[in-house]
Motif scaffolding. Structure first.
Motif, PDB file in Angstrom:
ATOM      1  N   LEU A  20       0.739  -1.301   0.021  1.00 58.68           N
ATOM      2  CA  LEU A  20       0.043  -0.052   0.063  1.00 58.68           C
ATOM      3  C   LEU A  20       0.798   1.337  -0.099  1.00 58.68           C
ATOM      4  O   LEU A  20       0.388   2.486   0.057  1.00 58.68           O
ATOM      5  N   GLY A  21       2.213   0.997  -0.013  1.00 62.21           N
ATOM      6  CA  GLY A  21       3.060   2.315  -0.196  1.00 62.21           C
ATOM      7  C   GLY A  21       3.526   2.957   1.183  1.00 62.21           C
ATOM      8  O   GLY A  21       4.033   3.957   1.285  1.00 62.21           O
ATOM      9  N   ILE A  22       3.278   2.020   2.059  1.00 63.12           N
ATOM     10  CA  ILE A  22       4.110   2.556   3.603  1.00 63.12           C
ATOM     11  C   ILE A  22       5.583   2.039   3.413  1.00 63.12           C
ATOM     12  O   ILE A  22       5.955   1.166   3.266  1.00 63.12           O
ATOM     13  N   LYS A  23       6.313   3.358   3.784  1.00 57.47           N
ATOM     14  CA  LYS A  23       7.766   3.276   3.650  1.00 57.47           C
ATOM     15  C   LYS A  23       8.346   3.432   5.106  1.00 57.47           C
ATOM     16  O   LYS A  23       9.703   3.126   5.081  1.00 57.47           O
ATOM     17  N   ALA A  24       7.509   3.653   5.913  1.00 56.59           N
ATOM     18  CA  ALA A  24       8.306   3.732   7.244  1.00 56.59           C
ATOM     19  C   ALA A  24       7.187   3.708   8.332  1.00 56.59           C
ATOM     20  O   ALA A  24       6.184   4.140   8.236  1.00 56.59           O
ATOM     21  N   VAL A  25       7.718   3.109   9.392  1.00 61.81           N
ATOM     22  CA  VAL A  25       6.945   3.265  10.908  1.00 61.81           C
ATOM     23  C   VAL A  25       7.633   3.993  11.874  1.00 61.81           C
ATOM     24  O   VAL A  25       8.921   3.763  12.022  1.00 61.81           O
ATOM     25  N   PHE A  26       7.148   5.049  12.243  1.00 62.77           N
ATOM     26  CA  PHE A  26       7.859   5.914  13.588  1.00 62.77           C
ATOM     27  C   PHE A  26       7.451   5.343  14.804  1.00 62.77           C
ATOM     28  O   PHE A  26       6.001   5.506  14.885  1.00 62.77           O
ATOM     29  N   ALA A  27       8.091   4.869  15.589  1.00 63.19           N
ATOM     30  CA  ALA A  27       7.289   4.496  16.873  1.00 63.19           C
ATOM     31  C   ALA A  27       8.521   4.505  18.112  1.00 63.19           C
ATOM     32  O   ALA A  27       9.673   4.446  17.778  1.00 63.19           O
ATOM     33  N   ARG A  28       8.331   4.487  19.241  1.00 62.62           N
ATOM     34  CA  ARG A  28       9.060   4.529  20.261  1.00 62.62           C
ATOM     35  C   ARG A  28       9.723   3.104  20.493  1.00 62.62           C
ATOM     36  O   ARG A  28      11.040   3.222  20.779  1.00 62.62           O
ATOM     37  N   SER A  29       9.106   1.879  20.347  1.00 57.64           N
ATOM     38  CA  SER A  29       9.726   0.858  20.304  1.00 57.64           C
ATOM     39  C   SER A  29       8.851  -0.136  19.435  1.00 57.64           C
ATOM     40  O   SER A  29       7.788   0.008  19.155  1.00 57.64           O
ATOM     41  N   PHE A  30       9.845  -1.288  19.148  1.00 56.85           N
ATOM     42  CA  PHE A  30       9.031  -2.452  17.897  1.00 56.85           C
ATOM     43  C   PHE A  30       9.088  -3.666  18.747  1.00 56.85           C
ATOM     44  O   PHE A  30      10.299  -3.926  19.437  1.00 56.85           O
ATOM     45  N   ALA A  31       8.229  -4.574  18.576  1.00 56.76           N
ATOM     46  CA  ALA A  31       8.212  -5.993  18.811  1.00 56.76           C
ATOM     47  C   ALA A  31       9.336  -6.753  17.933  1.00 56.76           C
ATOM     48  O   ALA A  31       9.345  -6.222  16.710  1.00 56.76           O
ATOM     49  N   ARG A  32       9.957  -7.509  18.373  1.00 60.01           N
ATOM     50  CA  ARG A  32      11.092  -7.917  17.675  1.00 60.01           C
ATOM     51  C   ARG A  32      10.638  -8.667  16.076  1.00 60.01           C
ATOM     52  O   ARG A  32      11.345  -8.282  15.122  1.00 60.01           O
ATOM     53  N   ILE A  33       9.628  -9.597  16.437  1.00 55.46           N
ATOM     54  CA  ILE A  33       9.624 -10.362  14.906  1.00 55.46           C
ATOM     55  C   ILE A  33       8.992  -9.298  13.837  1.00 55.46           C
ATOM     56  O   ILE A  33       9.596  -9.182  12.883  1.00 55.46           O
ATOM     57  N   HIS A  34       8.232  -8.447  14.511  1.00 55.18           N
ATOM     58  CA  HIS A  34       7.580  -7.357  13.500  1.00 55.18           C
ATOM     59  C   HIS A  34       8.639  -6.601  12.735  1.00 55.18           C
ATOM     60  O   HIS A  34       8.708  -6.192  11.482  1.00 55.18           O
ATOM     61  N   ARG A  35       9.426  -6.000  13.768  1.00 52.14           N
ATOM     62  CA  ARG A  35      10.782  -5.176  13.371  1.00 52.14           C
ATOM     63  C   ARG A  35      11.460  -5.823  12.450  1.00 52.14           C
ATOM     64  O   ARG A  35      11.699  -5.235  11.249  1.00 52.14           O
TER      65      ARG A  35
END
Ligand code: MIC
Ligand code: SF4
Length: 639
Positions: free
Chosen positions: A542-557
């Motif tokens: 869908l054209g998502i190029k970045a996720v801005f987050a405080r922290s990420f879960a391991r597998i999803h990152r």
């Protein structure tokens, strides 16, 4: 130096080491159907004609509800692929991947990589078993090492033994209560202490299974006499090996649990770490009880349930559904008569599969209270958004089913005497061996199995619209929902992408497509839960190029990186200033990915700098530069 068990297995499998990561040799892989079709399309794209692992198994257990041609087509595809590429195929009806793998294939001391977040179930038998996205599993099948950030090893010291009616589920609920759903990130939980020997392998597996809910890399138990007895019962004594930490091994962190002091507990809606003792819920009416899933569907669990149900009836206002974990469990319940007790009680027998755990049927009524022995109670996962799902042990669940309300199971009287046999019924006829030579095997592909979408190499500058601003602990069920309507689209990214974030913002997919290039803002622990790479692949589409987050879960990152999406870390102040609809500019991305400069981000309207960072290992930087792992692997092959 005295070593932890984790350290010993890691040392035996290290093939690469950087200051921050270990690259581990993977001995075994497992896939399930909902993640497997993509994983095998990816394996095909890598271009080898045989898996390079000691053992690879493809299970069909998630999409077994065949309400259209899609799932059945996927099963056929998986069966052909397995035959062709040297993979064992566990047919639908044989059971849930983690339960069957424990029974028939798990080997203490080996590494296992699975395209399912509950792969750590194998830790119950002393494996270093890790969940990952399908593409990482495809790479492991191609013989490539799997990289993990160097973990902290947490020693969980179990003391004494559980009281009657308190069970292994309560141990992991206690760990979740203390550590929370984000407290396990970057950690491996190693269980030790004199309480370990009081727990059977399936009980240990309940604990390591649900360790996934901590966000942990994995969890592991030693391999001891109890493990030996389990493998002997499975006719696999040759696979046993004694494994334990050295005397005096030092752990990075320590948790102590006195088993004799635990009470029956429940995880309340809508998070597995929202724990209360059952006594706090006593009297609350219960509409539905479901017993099963990869967490709690072993022979011992279901024999206990059958003993409690014997000569009793399920409460008229409560529906009880039971899904055995495997054909072996079901066949043994049938043989010893326990199944008759279950049927006579009025319980509904469900297929040996994931079923309601992933919203495949049994969605409760509007606003219902549903008590489940599963591992996740995220909002809407049951298929009914307004349902209140509680996670408990089978002991608590069966007590609720009989009384129609929450009740401490200790009120039912004496704990039943359960004798688990020394030898199990072995019938592997539903596990198909691969062809000796697969080149002539034709692979049937149904019309819903679409080619993998591609991503071009990373751009140097981007302008992104903020499509959504989210809170803490966003799950992969929020990002890419499952359930009986959406799961059949797992092999068709164009079709499934219509449902990205559909539970949060129905118009998300259309909006993202219109924006052309977008990003997401979130807080802590973005992407917790499942390993489904569709939660990265479909947003990428869908054209998502970045996720801005405080922290990420391991597998999803890792999945974001594998599909060329930048996992950008922000602080609380930046989170507060970023709003939906804003436009964010990114400059000099490629030098940031070469470690030469920081990521240059700014608000396009105000031109104000946005403070953020993309902390990545050199390998992750290279993958992102190429636009994802598949491109990266192909570039390596090209040289
Ligand atoms: C889950 O429990 O969420 C699943 C369904 O097993 C997922 C895998 C998937 O989404 O296919 C998981 O845990 O990884
Ligand atoms: Fe299946 Fe549920 Fe286990 Fe996931 S958690 S593998 S859906 S039983």
């Amino acid at each position: 130096m005295a070593k932890t068990l984790t350290r010993k297995i890691i040392d035996e499998h290290i093939v690469q080491e950087t200051p921050t990561e270990y690259g581990l040799k993977i001995d075994q892989t497992l896939t399930q159907d909902a993640t497997g079709t993509m994983a095998y399309l990816e394996f095909e794209a890598i271009g080898l004609n045989r898996v390079q692992t000691e053992l690879s198994v493809s299970y069909v257990d998630h999409n077994t509800l065949q309400s259209g041609f899609e799932n059945a087509d996927d099963h056929r595809f998986l069966q052909d692929i397995a035959k062709k590429f040297g993979i064992y195929y566990s047919r639908p009806g044989n059971g849930i991947c983690h339960q069957v793998h424990l029974e028939r294939f798990g080997v203490p001391g080996k590494t296992l990589l699975g395209s399912d977040s509950h792969t750590p179930t194998g830790g119950g038998i002393g494996m270093l078993a890790i969940g990952a996205g399908g593409l990482d599993v495809a790479a492991a099948m191609a013989g490539m090492p799997f990289n993990i950030p160097k973990p902290k090893v947490v020693g969980v010291f179990l003391k004494s033994q559980l009281n009657p009616w308190v069970s292994a589920k309560d141990i992991i609920l206690e760990v979740l209560r203390r550590v929370t759903v984000k407290g396990g990130v970057g950690r491996i939980f190693e269980y030790t202490g004199d309480g370990v020997k009081t727990l059977s392998v399936p009980e240990r597996a309940t604990i390591t299974n649900m360790g996934a809910e901590l966000g942990a890399t994995t969890s592991i138990f030693p391999s001891d006499e109890v493990t030996k007895a389990f493998l002997v019962a499975q006719g696999r004594q040759g696979d046993w090996k004694y494994l334990r930490p050295d005397e005096g091994a030092l752990y990075d962190e320590i948790i102590e649990i006195d088993l004799s002091r635990l009470d029956p507990m429940a995880a309340c809606p809508h998070s597995p770490d929202n724990i209360v003792p059952i006594k706090d819920l006593a009297g609350k009416s219960v509409d539905q009880v479901l017993i099963g899933s990869c967490t709690n569907s072993s022979l011992k669990d279901l024999m206990m349930v059958a003993s409690v149900l014997k000569n009793r009836k399920v409460h008229p206002d409560t529906s009880l559904g039971i899904a055995p974990g495997s054909k072996q469990v079901l066949a043994m319940l049938a043989e010893n008569g326990a199944l008759t007790d279950i049927i006579s009680s009025g319980a509904r027998i469900l297929e040996n599969a994931c079923g309601p755990c992933i919203g495949m049927g049994q969605s409760p009524r509007t606003g219902a209270v549903s008590v489940r022995t599963f591992n996740r109670n995220f909002e809407g996962r049951s298929g009914t958004k307004s349902a209140q799902v509680y996670l408990t042990s089978p002991e608590v669940a069966v007590a609720c089913a009989l009384t129609g309300r929450f009740i401490d199971p200790r009120e039912l009287g004496d704990y039943p005497d359960i004798i688990v046999p020394d030898t199990f019924l072995i019938d592997d006829s539903m596990i198909l061996a691969p062809a000796e030579e697969g080149s002539s095997v034709e692979v049937m592909r149904g019309p819903n199995i679409k080619p993998l979408p591609k991503r071009a190499p990373m751009e140097d500058t981007l302008e992104l619209e903020v499509l959504l601003k989210l809170a803490d602990n966003i799950t992969t069920d929020d990002i890419m929902p499952a359930g009986s309507k959406i799961l059949p689209l797992r092999s068709n990214i164009e079709a499934i992408s219509e449902y990205v974030f559909s539970g949060i913002d129905e118009g998300f997919s259309a909006h993202a497509k219109k924006a052309g290039a977008g990003c997401i803002i979130a807080r802590e622990n973005y992407g917790q839960g499942s390993s489904r790479e569709h939660a990265a692949l479909a947003p990428m589409y869908l054209g998502i190029k970045a996720v801005f987050a405080r922290s990420f879960a391991r597998i999803h990152r890792s999945n974001l990186i594998n599909f060329g999406i930048l996992p950008v870390v922000i602080d609380e102040e930046t989170y507060n200033t970023m709003e939906k609809g804003a436009r964010i500019g990114l400059k000099n991305i490629l030098s940031a990915l070469s470690g030469k400069a920081g990521l240059d981000a700014y608000d396009v309207t105000t031109d104000k700098k946005i403070s953020c960072a993309v902390p990545l290992s050199p390998r992750e930087q290279d993958i992102l530069k190429e636009g994802g792992l598949l491109n990266f692997i192909k570039s390596k092959v090209r040289g």
